[in-house]
Write an enzyme that holds these catalytic residues in place. Structure first.
Site, mmCIF file in Angstrom:
data_model
loop_
_atom_site.group_PDB
_atom_site.id
_atom_site.type_symbol
_atom_site.label_atom_id
_atom_site.label_comp_id
_atom_site.label_asym_id
_atom_site.label_seq_id
_atom_site.Cartn_x
_atom_site.Cartn_y
_atom_site.Cartn_z
ATOM 1 N N CYS A 26 5.353 0.122 7.269
ATOM 2 C CA CYS A 26 5.091 1.257 6.385
ATOM 3 C C CYS A 26 6.370 1.592 5.627
ATOM 4 O O CYS A 26 7.451 1.635 6.224
ATOM 5 C CB CYS A 26 4.648 2.455 7.227
ATOM 6 S SG CYS A 26 4.358 3.952 6.273
ATOM 7 N N LEU A 27 6.240 1.830 4.324
ATOM 8 C CA LEU A 27 7.438 2.137 3.528
ATOM 9 C C LEU A 27 8.101 3.438 3.973
ATOM 10 O O LEU A 27 9.282 3.639 3.707
ATOM 11 C CB LEU A 27 7.076 2.204 2.040
ATOM 12 C CG LEU A 27 6.744 0.860 1.387
ATOM 13 C CD1 LEU A 27 6.238 1.059 -0.038
ATOM 14 C CD2 LEU A 27 7.952 -0.070 1.398
ATOM 15 N N GLY A 31 0.837 -1.189 0.000
ATOM 16 C CA GLY A 31 0.000 0.000 0.000
ATOM 17 C C GLY A 31 0.869 1.234 0.000
ATOM 18 O O GLY A 31 1.987 1.214 0.523
ATOM 19 N N HIS A 78 -2.614 8.247 6.323
ATOM 20 C CA HIS A 78 -1.594 9.074 5.664
ATOM 21 C C HIS A 78 -2.221 10.351 5.089
ATOM 22 O O HIS A 78 -1.593 11.405 5.071
ATOM 23 C CB HIS A 78 -0.931 8.311 4.515
ATOM 24 C CG HIS A 78 0.162 7.376 4.942
ATOM 25 N ND1 HIS A 78 1.335 7.814 5.504
ATOM 26 C CD2 HIS A 78 0.267 6.027 4.857
ATOM 27 C CE1 HIS A 78 2.117 6.769 5.758
ATOM 28 N NE2 HIS A 78 1.490 5.670 5.390
ATOM 29 N N GLN A 116 3.435 9.891 0.440
ATOM 30 C CA GLN A 116 4.684 9.122 0.622
ATOM 31 C C GLN A 116 5.641 9.299 -0.559
ATOM 32 O O GLN A 116 6.805 8.934 -0.471
ATOM 33 C CB GLN A 116 4.372 7.637 0.839
ATOM 34 C CG GLN A 116 3.664 7.352 2.157
ATOM 35 C CD GLN A 116 3.378 5.877 2.342
ATOM 36 O OE1 GLN A 116 2.351 5.367 1.890
ATOM 37 N NE2 GLN A 116 4.298 5.175 2.973
ATOM 38 N N HIS A 152 -4.900 2.167 7.201
ATOM 39 C CA HIS A 152 -3.499 2.614 7.311
ATOM 40 C C HIS A 152 -3.223 3.716 6.281
ATOM 41 O O HIS A 152 -2.683 4.771 6.622
ATOM 42 C CB HIS A 152 -2.570 1.412 7.090
ATOM 43 C CG HIS A 152 -1.115 1.754 7.078
ATOM 44 N ND1 HIS A 152 -0.237 1.340 8.049
ATOM 45 C CD2 HIS A 152 -0.362 2.481 6.204
ATOM 46 C CE1 HIS A 152 0.971 1.804 7.784
ATOM 47 N NE2 HIS A 152 0.925 2.489 6.656
ATOM 48 N N GLU A 153 -3.620 3.473 5.032
ATOM 49 C CA GLU A 153 -3.340 4.441 3.960
ATOM 50 C C GLU A 153 -4.171 5.710 4.125
ATOM 51 O O GLU A 153 -3.688 6.807 3.843
ATOM 52 C CB GLU A 153 -3.601 3.808 2.577
ATOM 53 C CG GLU A 153 -2.762 2.587 2.265
ATOM 54 C CD GLU A 153 -1.272 2.779 2.472
ATOM 55 O OE1 GLU A 153 -0.789 3.918 2.362
ATOM 56 O OE2 GLU A 153 -0.582 1.790 2.771
#
Ligand code: Y12
Ligand code: CO
Length: 176
Positions: free
Chosen positions: A95-96, A45, A141, A50, A137-138
């Protein structure tokens, strides 16, 4: 094109993302680049912030049982709104933008979400399990929130200490 991923504690990750108003080629290029960036980094994701774009755009591609991701499973999500949520579940998230750190986070177990696709068509999805977790989660952001903000006080303190140590070690390594 693969874009650089914004990494914690970069201030841009705290930004509130703005709604998409034009479903045009610029948006399509952003979505394509996000997909390329996510796949190149082994992500499942990614939100636009990001890659430094403060827009309410996110993508999700959950792997199959063998761990493979398929293009047909890619979900492109624009201007999402959670209409309903139920229950609670805990999952060890990563998370990236916070590479190499994973921890348990509690979220709703089931959600109903409204969003738009890349052409501006309204979509609605009811989902649970990993997909519901990924959506939440996304979507965090888009509000400028990271999963580490959901950790207990002590866990967060430990994370910050470890993170600073890692940054210092990386700096020293670069000097050599
Ligand atoms: C469940 C929980 C969290 C999400 C949000 C999406 N998260 C990711 O896609 C995380 C990806 C990730 C990938 C990493 O890289 C590798 O595994 C090679 C990684 O490790 C490092 O960066 C060293 C950390 C996170 C969706 C659903
Ligand atoms: Co993330």
């Amino acid at each position: 094109m693969i874009r650089p991923i914004v990494v914690y504690p970069d201030k841009r990750l705290k930004q509130q993302s703005k709604p998409v108003t034009e479903f045009d080629e610029t948006l399509h290029t952003l979505l394509d680049d996000m997909n390329e960036t996510m796949l190149a980094s082994n992500g499942i994701g990614l939100a636009a912030i990001q890659v430094g774009e403060p827009l309410r755009v996110l993508i999700i591609n959950l792997p199959d049982e063998e761990g493979n991701q398929h293009p047909e499973n890619l979900i492109e999500v624009i201007n999402p709104v959670i209409l309903e949520k139920r229950g609670s579940t805990t999952y060890t998230e990563g998370c990236l933008s916070v590479p190499d750190y994973y921890d348990d986070v509690e979220r709703a177990d089931w959600i109903r979400v409204e969003f738009y696709d890349r052409y501006g068509n309204r979509q609605e999805i009811e989902t649970d399990g990993l997909l519901a977790i990924a959506f939440q989660h996304e979507m965090d952001h888009l509000e400028g929130h990271l999963f580490i903000e959901k950790l207990s006080f002590l866990k967060r303190k430990k994370f910050e200490k470890e993170w600073k140590k890692k940054q210092k070690e990386l700096k020293e390594k670069k000097k050599k």
